[in-house]
Design a protein around this motif. Structure first.
Motif, mmCIF file in Angstrom:
data_model
loop_
_atom_site.group_PDB
_atom_site.id
_atom_site.type_symbol
_atom_site.label_atom_id
_atom_site.label_comp_id
_atom_site.label_asym_id
_atom_site.label_seq_id
_atom_site.Cartn_x
_atom_site.Cartn_y
_atom_site.Cartn_z
ATOM 1 N N ILE A 24 15.444 41.242 47.650
ATOM 2 C CA ILE A 24 14.825 42.069 48.693
ATOM 3 C C ILE A 24 13.812 42.970 47.997
ATOM 4 C CG2 ILE A 24 15.173 43.773 50.523
ATOM 5 C CD1 ILE A 24 16.584 41.132 51.110
ATOM 6 N N MET A 25 12.543 42.762 48.319
ATOM 7 C CA MET A 25 11.509 43.582 47.682
ATOM 8 C C MET A 25 10.700 44.305 48.748
ATOM 9 S SD MET A 25 8.515 40.921 46.391
ATOM 10 C CE MET A 25 7.621 42.213 45.563
ATOM 11 N N TYR A 26 10.067 45.360 48.343
ATOM 12 C CA TYR A 26 9.212 46.137 49.227
ATOM 13 C C TYR A 26 7.803 46.176 48.652
ATOM 14 C CZ TYR A 26 13.266 47.684 51.839
ATOM 15 O OH TYR A 26 14.388 47.711 52.624
ATOM 16 N N LEU A 27 6.829 46.022 49.530
ATOM 17 C CA LEU A 27 5.419 46.132 49.172
ATOM 18 C C LEU A 27 4.843 47.307 49.946
ATOM 19 C CD1 LEU A 27 4.628 42.347 49.506
ATOM 20 C CD2 LEU A 27 4.818 43.604 47.372
ATOM 21 N N PHE A 28 3.914 48.024 49.326
ATOM 22 C CA PHE A 28 3.356 49.236 49.917
ATOM 23 C C PHE A 28 1.836 49.201 49.842
ATOM 24 C CE2 PHE A 28 7.435 50.115 47.972
ATOM 25 C CZ PHE A 28 8.113 50.813 48.964
ATOM 26 N N ARG A 29 1.198 49.846 50.824
ATOM 27 C CA ARG A 29 -0.250 50.013 50.787
ATOM 28 C C ARG A 29 -0.602 51.212 51.666
ATOM 29 N NH1 ARG A 29 -3.422 44.999 52.611
ATOM 30 N NH2 ARG A 29 -2.574 45.541 54.632
ATOM 31 N N ILE A 30 -1.530 52.032 51.183
ATOM 32 C CA ILE A 30 -2.069 53.118 51.992
ATOM 33 C C ILE A 30 -2.904 52.464 53.090
ATOM 34 C CG2 ILE A 30 -3.376 55.272 51.955
ATOM 35 C CD1 ILE A 30 -0.975 55.212 49.937
ATOM 36 N N LEU A 31 -2.635 52.774 54.343
ATOM 37 C CA LEU A 31 -3.308 52.095 55.450
ATOM 38 C C LEU A 31 -4.824 52.213 55.365
ATOM 39 C CD1 LEU A 31 -3.089 50.501 58.093
ATOM 40 C CD2 LEU A 31 -2.906 52.683 59.290
ATOM 41 N N MET A 40 1.088 46.444 47.156
ATOM 42 C CA MET A 40 1.613 46.414 45.791
ATOM 43 C C MET A 40 3.109 46.692 45.806
ATOM 44 S SD MET A 40 -1.412 48.453 43.672
ATOM 45 C CE MET A 40 -0.289 49.725 43.285
ATOM 46 N N ALA A 41 3.799 46.106 44.841
ATOM 47 C CA ALA A 41 5.215 46.383 44.652
ATOM 48 C C ALA A 41 5.359 47.435 43.564
ATOM 49 C CB ALA A 41 5.955 45.119 44.244
ATOM 50 N N MET A 42 6.380 48.255 43.682
ATOM 51 C CA MET A 42 6.704 49.185 42.605
ATOM 52 C C MET A 42 7.270 48.379 41.446
ATOM 53 S SD MET A 42 8.751 52.253 44.480
ATOM 54 C CE MET A 42 8.001 53.256 45.728
ATOM 55 N N ALA A 43 6.879 48.731 40.235
ATOM 56 C CA ALA A 43 7.437 48.083 39.052
ATOM 57 C C ALA A 43 8.769 48.742 38.709
ATOM 58 C CB ALA A 43 6.475 48.216 37.881
ATOM 59 N N PHE A 44 9.677 47.979 38.139
ATOM 60 C CA PHE A 44 10.960 48.470 37.643
ATOM 61 C C PHE A 44 11.792 49.196 38.689
ATOM 62 C CE2 PHE A 44 8.171 48.764 33.728
ATOM 63 C CZ PHE A 44 8.586 47.557 33.215
ATOM 64 N N VAL A 45 11.830 48.655 39.903
ATOM 65 C CA VAL A 45 12.647 49.250 40.967
ATOM 66 C C VAL A 45 14.113 49.075 40.610
ATOM 67 C CG1 VAL A 45 13.323 49.061 43.395
ATOM 68 C CG2 VAL A 45 10.925 48.884 42.750
ATOM 69 N N THR A 46 14.878 50.136 40.734
ATOM 70 C CA THR A 46 16.309 50.057 40.477
ATOM 71 C C THR A 46 17.102 50.009 41.778
ATOM 72 O OG1 THR A 46 16.469 52.470 40.325
ATOM 73 C CG2 THR A 46 16.150 51.241 38.262
ATOM 74 N N GLU A 75 14.351 55.003 58.010
ATOM 75 C CA GLU A 75 14.036 55.588 56.707
ATOM 76 C C GLU A 75 14.151 54.505 55.652
ATOM 77 O OE1 GLU A 75 15.403 59.715 55.522
ATOM 78 O OE2 GLU A 75 16.752 58.474 54.323
ATOM 79 N N ILE A 76 13.221 54.507 54.716
ATOM 80 C CA ILE A 76 13.242 53.589 53.580
ATOM 81 C C ILE A 76 13.156 54.423 52.313
ATOM 82 C CG2 ILE A 76 11.974 51.761 52.366
ATOM 83 C CD1 ILE A 76 11.007 50.828 55.173
ATOM 84 N N THR A 77 14.052 54.150 51.372
ATOM 85 C CA THR A 77 14.023 54.860 50.098
ATOM 86 C C THR A 77 13.827 53.861 48.964
ATOM 87 O OG1 THR A 77 16.420 54.762 49.821
ATOM 88 C CG2 THR A 77 15.533 56.718 50.926
ATOM 89 N N ALA A 78 13.237 54.310 47.900
ATOM 90 C CA ALA A 78 13.032 53.475 46.721
ATOM 91 C C ALA A 78 13.134 54.348 45.477
ATOM 92 C CB ALA A 78 11.664 52.799 46.774
ATOM 93 N N THR A 79 13.772 53.811 44.462
ATOM 94 C CA THR A 79 13.868 54.470 43.163
ATOM 95 C C THR A 79 13.353 53.490 42.118
ATOM 96 O OG1 THR A 79 15.819 55.704 43.870
ATOM 97 C CG2 THR A 79 15.416 55.570 41.504
ATOM 98 N N ALA A 80 12.480 53.965 41.235
ATOM 99 C CA ALA A 80 11.890 53.099 40.216
ATOM 100 C C ALA A 80 11.748 53.849 38.898
ATOM 101 C CB ALA A 80 10.520 52.600 40.665
ATOM 102 N N ILE A 81 11.885 53.108 37.820
ATOM 103 C CA ILE A 81 11.606 53.666 36.500
ATOM 104 C C ILE A 81 10.090 53.748 36.357
ATOM 105 C CG2 ILE A 81 11.771 53.235 34.012
ATOM 106 C CD1 ILE A 81 14.494 51.882 34.617
ATOM 107 N N LEU A 82 9.600 54.861 35.875
ATOM 108 C CA LEU A 82 8.169 55.076 35.736
ATOM 109 C C LEU A 82 7.618 54.265 34.570
ATOM 110 C CD1 LEU A 82 5.714 56.707 36.784
ATOM 111 C CD2 LEU A 82 6.294 58.447 35.083
ATOM 112 N N TYR A 143 11.113 57.785 39.381
ATOM 113 C CA TYR A 143 10.696 58.500 40.576
ATOM 114 C C TYR A 143 11.412 57.945 41.790
ATOM 115 C CZ TYR A 143 7.155 54.764 41.290
ATOM 116 O OH TYR A 143 6.499 53.573 41.466
ATOM 117 N N GLU A 144 11.694 58.845 42.715
ATOM 118 C CA GLU A 144 12.388 58.505 43.947
ATOM 119 C C GLU A 144 11.476 58.837 45.118
ATOM 120 O OE1 GLU A 144 16.250 60.343 44.215
ATOM 121 O OE2 GLU A 144 16.592 60.069 42.066
#
Length: 180
Positions: A24-31, A40-46, A75-82, A143-144
């Motif tokens: 299960i991955m999430y992709l994001f873009r500023i509208l 784009m996907a966040m790298a190193f999502v935990t 609500e959607i949350t994501a935590t990733a290693i920077l 970052y969260e």
């Protein structure tokens, strides 16, 4: 006391079909960047999480309470290693500061669609409401993020490039040289 025990000899069939969290991955873009930038996907999502909640108001009557549901909130949350060269964290933090609407795709890589390069997923729009960067002496910086979404989202088939898929998991590399 009655106890109900459920057992099925086909239980292993369900285990074989269980979806691993990394699928299960999430992709994001500023509208506002939709015409010039791919999602784009966040790298190193935990960890990712999507949740919905709804308040219910009770009105007392002589016959008992009547419940009236309110609007659902997502609500959607994501935590990733920077990552050292991570631009996503900066873009998201800027979007929070500037009240920018963000597009979010939830993609299930375990469920390919009938069209090549597409997978079953959901599309949302919402705002980043929380951004936190933590950096302890003994751990990687991470970052969260917390996004509040408008409406319930829309189910559909989502295009995911090979490059975007590589962010979600390692892909076998061949032993031959890769180019100049």
């Amino acid at each position: 006391m009655n106890k109900f025990v459920w057992y099925s000899p086909d239980l292993q069939l369900f285990a074989a079909e269980a979806v691993q969290g990394k699928k299960i991955m999430y992709l994001f873009r500023i509208l506002s960047k939709a015409s010039t930038t791919d999602a784009m996907a966040m790298a190193f999502v935990t960890e990712n999480e999507r949740s919905k909640s709804k308040d219910v108001e009770a009105t007392a009557t002589k016959d008992g309470s009547i419940l009236t549901p309110g609007a659902a909130e997502g609500e959607i949350t994501a935590t990733a290693i920077l990552a050292a060269n991570d631009t996503m964290a900066d873009e998201l933090e800027d979007a929070l500061d500037n009240d920018e609407l963000i597009e979010i795709w939830e993609v299930n890589l375990a469920k390919p669609a009938e069209t090549d390069g597409k997978f079953k997923g959901r599309y949302f729009q919402g705002y980043l409401t929380e951004f936190a960067l933590s950096s302890s002496a003994e751990e990687h910086a991470e970052y969260e993020t917390t996004f509040k979404v408008n409406g319930a989202g829309v189910k559909g088939d989502v295009s995911v490039s090979e490059e975007q898929q590589k962010v979600a998991e390692y892909v076998l590399a061949d032993t031959k040289k890769t180019g100049a």
